[in-house]
Enzyme design. Structure first.
Site, PDB file in Angstrom:
ATOM      1  CE  LYS A  57     -10.744   3.150   4.282  1.00  0.00           C
ATOM      2  NZ  LYS A  57      -9.368   2.735   3.892  1.00  0.00           N
ATOM      3  CD  GLU A  72      -2.763  -0.566   2.713  1.00  0.00           C
ATOM      4  OE1 GLU A  72      -2.872   0.620   3.113  1.00  0.00           O
ATOM      5  OE2 GLU A  72      -3.219  -1.535   3.339  1.00  0.00           O
ATOM      6  CD  GLU A 113     -12.497   2.109  -0.367  1.00  0.00           C
ATOM      7  OE1 GLU A 113     -13.028   1.218   0.332  1.00  0.00           O
ATOM      8  OE2 GLU A 113     -11.263   2.206  -0.544  1.00  0.00           O
ATOM      9  CD  GLU A 126      -7.884   6.497   6.416  1.00  0.00           C
ATOM     10  OE1 GLU A 126      -8.104   5.536   5.662  1.00  0.00           O
ATOM     11  OE2 GLU A 126      -6.759   6.738   6.893  1.00  0.00           O
TER      12      GLU A 126
END
Length: 361
Positions: free
Chosen positions: A319, A262, A316, A325
């Site tokens: 999140k 990541e 997203e 985030e």
């Protein structure tokens, strides 16, 4: 002054440059998260990635069978994840075989399952029961794969860089005491034996300060001098990767490959985090792609290429808790790019250009 209703040549060049920041032949992995209530169906995602992008591998954070099936016959590599809570049960051989029979066997090899990630940042988040069972579960799960004849599927486990006691300068780096010989040494031995990669999550975003902005973003800067090696580091990604390498070397495993499981940069965030914006996100991801596709490696690992997964595929909306985030995605849920760094196929650049021209007719 240009009064024509048609785009000027200057405008054309600027438009194309947005999409040609890095070579379009660059392949890259991406983390495909699903914490959103507006995300497209997995079948649409698989078709989009295969036909319109250079992304050739994905990593998911579970064993979502809809996603795994959607990527069958796409030739895109898929890495799946064992949830942290399932780790202790997989130290039992029977449970491990049952897990493989349920989550791998029905889909492989039509879906090219590449890695099974056992947990996510287990050492960082604990609890101790998971830490103690992590390497044993990896070994037992590997044995279950071998018994099925699935030898090509690798086993690893991604780590936050909280595993490092220090990273500045890289020559002084080491793993945290306790984790080093208790978990990471045995894990690295297993990875060496099975020819799998050591997975780490190096986020320069979390090391950002206004004073080191360019260092984090692959932009020109004075660099970080490591007097022990005489190396001047020109970006934080190299610094972090070499810190991991030095720490591995101190345990006797300098040659185990490192996988960037990541890394990313948000295009939006909480008001205090003004560095979370599309310009910085594009700069970081562009620099990252150039770095990992160049084959130049790092100062202490020259010539290495690192299998790399950008975080993340989509913004997203579920999140949190921070806005950062929610905004790590390369794409919005409608597949429109949040910013452009050369991930679209060349043909898609042409289509986007024609769409752009149509707006002037």
């Amino acid at each position: 002054m240009n009064t024509s209703k048609h785009p000027s040549l200057h405008t054309i060049v600027l438009f194309l440059n947005l999409f040609l920041i890095v070579p379009l032949t660059t392949s890259i992995g991406v983390n495909y998260g699903t914490l959103g209530d507006n995300l497209p169906p997995p079948s649409d995602v698989a078709h989009f990635l295969k036909t319109r992008t250079t992304i050739d591998r994905i990593r998911i954070f579970d064993v979502n069978t809809d996603i795994i099936k959607a990527f069958a016959d796409t030739n895109i590599l898929v890495s799946v994840t064992v949830p942290n809570g399932d780790i202790p049960s997989l130290t039992d051989a029977r449970n491990a075989r049952r897990w493989v029979d349920t989550n791998i066997k029905p889909f492989y090899p039509a879906t090219k399952i590449h890695y099974i990630c056992v947990g996510t940042e287990v050492l960082h988040w604990g609890p101790q029961n998971l830490v103690d069972n992590l390497v044993p579960a990896m070994k037992v799960l590997h044995s279950a794969l071998v018994k099925e004849g699935f030898d090509e599927i690798k086993i690893s486990s991604p780590h936050s860089l909280g595993i490092l006691l220090s990273s500045d300068p890289p020559s002084n780096a080491s793993f945290r005491p306790g984790w080093d010989v208790g978990s990471l040494g045995p894990m690295l031995e297993f990875l060496k034996e099975t020819k799998a990669g050591f997975m780490v999550n190096p986020y320069t975003y979390f090391g950002y300060s206004p004073a080191n902005a360019n260092f984090c973003l692959f932009k020109p800067n004075p660099g970080l001098f490591d007097k022990a090696t005489g190396i001047t580091y020109t970006n934080q990604f190299d610094q972090l990767m070499d810190a991991v390498h030095v720490s591995m070397k101190k345990l006797g495993y300098p040659d185990v490959e490192i996988v960037v499981a990541e890394t990313g940069w948000p295009s939006g965030g909480d008001p205090a985090n003004v560095h979370a914006n599309p310009t910085n996100a594009a700069a970081y991801i562009s620099g990252l792609m150039k770095k990992v596709s160049s084959g130049n490696g790092t100062p202490l690992m020259p010539g290495r290429k690192f299998e790399t997964y950008i975080f993340a595929l989509f913004n997203e909306n579920l999140k949190g808790p921070s806005l950062d985030e929610k905004n790590f995605g390369l794409f919005r849920p409608d597949f429109s790019p949040v910013y452009n760094v050369g991930i679209m196929h060349a043909s898609q650049v042409i289509f986007l250009w024609f769409d752009y021209i149509e707006t002037f007719r």
